[in-house]
Design a protein around this motif. Structure first.
Motif, short mmCIF file in Angstrom:
data_model
loop_
_atom_site.label_atom_id
_atom_site.label_comp_id
_atom_site.label_asym_id
_atom_site.label_seq_id
_atom_site.Cartn_x
_atom_site.Cartn_y
_atom_site.Cartn_z
N SER A 102 73.00 77.84 62.74
CA SER A 102 72.56 77.17 61.52
C SER A 102 72.59 75.66 61.74
CB SER A 102 73.44 77.57 60.34
OG SER A 102 74.79 77.18 60.57
N SER A 103 72.00 74.94 60.80
CA SER A 103 71.90 73.48 60.90
C SER A 103 71.40 73.07 62.28
CB SER A 103 73.27 72.83 60.62
OG SER A 103 73.74 73.19 59.34
N LEU A 104 70.36 73.73 62.72
CA LEU A 104 69.85 73.50 64.06
C LEU A 104 69.31 72.09 64.22
CD1 LEU A 104 68.24 76.98 64.63
CD2 LEU A 104 69.90 75.91 66.15
N LYS A 105 69.48 71.57 65.42
CA LYS A 105 69.05 70.21 65.76
C LYS A 105 68.07 70.28 66.92
CE LYS A 105 73.73 68.55 64.68
NZ LYS A 105 74.91 67.84 65.22
N PRO A 106 67.25 69.28 67.08
CA PRO A 106 66.32 69.28 68.23
C PRO A 106 67.05 69.43 69.56
CG PRO A 106 65.65 67.64 66.64
CD PRO A 106 66.96 68.18 66.15
N GLU A 107 68.25 68.89 69.67
CA GLU A 107 68.99 69.01 70.92
C GLU A 107 69.51 70.42 71.19
OE1 GLU A 107 69.47 66.78 68.46
OE2 GLU A 107 71.61 66.33 68.18
N ASP A 108 69.33 71.33 70.23
CA ASP A 108 69.67 72.74 70.47
C ASP A 108 68.53 73.48 71.18
OD1 ASP A 108 71.18 72.76 67.23
OD2 ASP A 108 72.22 72.70 69.17
N THR A 109 67.42 72.81 71.36
CA THR A 109 66.27 73.42 72.03
C THR A 109 66.61 73.82 73.45
OG1 THR A 109 64.65 72.25 70.68
CG2 THR A 109 63.94 72.98 72.86
N GLY A 110 66.18 75.01 73.84
CA GLY A 110 66.40 75.46 75.20
C GLY A 110 66.23 76.96 75.33
N MET A 111 66.39 77.44 76.55
CA MET A 111 66.38 78.88 76.79
C MET A 111 67.81 79.37 76.63
SD MET A 111 64.34 81.37 77.55
CE MET A 111 62.94 80.77 78.51
N TYR A 112 67.98 80.38 75.82
CA TYR A 112 69.31 80.92 75.55
C TYR A 112 69.48 82.24 76.28
CZ TYR A 112 70.37 77.42 72.02
OH TYR A 112 70.65 76.23 71.37
N TYR A 113 70.59 82.36 76.98
CA TYR A 113 70.88 83.54 77.77
C TYR A 113 72.19 84.17 77.31
CZ TYR A 113 67.67 81.29 81.08
OH TYR A 113 66.59 80.69 81.68
N CYS A 114 72.23 85.49 77.29
CA CYS A 114 73.52 86.14 77.11
C CYS A 114 74.00 86.62 78.48
CB CYS A 114 73.47 87.27 76.11
SG CYS A 114 72.56 88.73 76.62
N ALA A 115 75.28 86.75 78.62
CA ALA A 115 75.88 87.11 79.90
C ALA A 115 77.16 87.90 79.67
CB ALA A 115 76.16 85.87 80.72
#
Length: 122
Positions: free
Chosen positions: A83-96
């Protein structure tokens, strides 16, 4: 065979919310680490949130108070509520996932999904 499949990524405006899901199967560790990582273009991969088999969680400072990691369905699904997402949260998200030997350091994550893209516009 361990398999991880992420979903839920997308494009959202700054201040918006997204929930990522990771369908995890094939791992049988009694002590394990599950986590979300992200990588932005031109940057190194970073850990976002981690949950240990005992339920303990920890977050990167940059997402504390905004992101929540959780697991459900007898540990077969991992979530990341953002929540409260910011432009700097942009990216590829991976689970591991990996067997926990110590404190769920990066090297303890042996298996990775293909990733889901999150784009936050200002």
């Amino acid at each position: 065979q361990v398999q991880l499949l992420e979903s839920g990524g997308g494009s959202v405006q700054s201040g918006g919310s997204l929930t990522l899901a990771c369908a995890a199967s094939g791992y049988t560790y009694s002590r394990y680490c599950l986590g979300w990582f992200r990588q932005a273009p031109g940057k190194e991969r970073e850990g976002v949130a981690i949950i240990e088999s005992n339920g303990s969680t920890r977050y990167a400072d940059s997402v504390k108070g905004r992101f929540t990691i959780s697991q459900a369905n007898a540990k077969n699904t991992l979530y990341l509520q953002m929540s409260s997402l910011k432009p700097e949260d942009t990216g590829m998200y991976y689970c591991a996932v990996g067997r926990q030997y110590f404190g769920c350091a990066d090297y303890e994550f042996a298996y990775w999904g293909q990733g889901t893209q999150v784009t936050v516009s200002s």
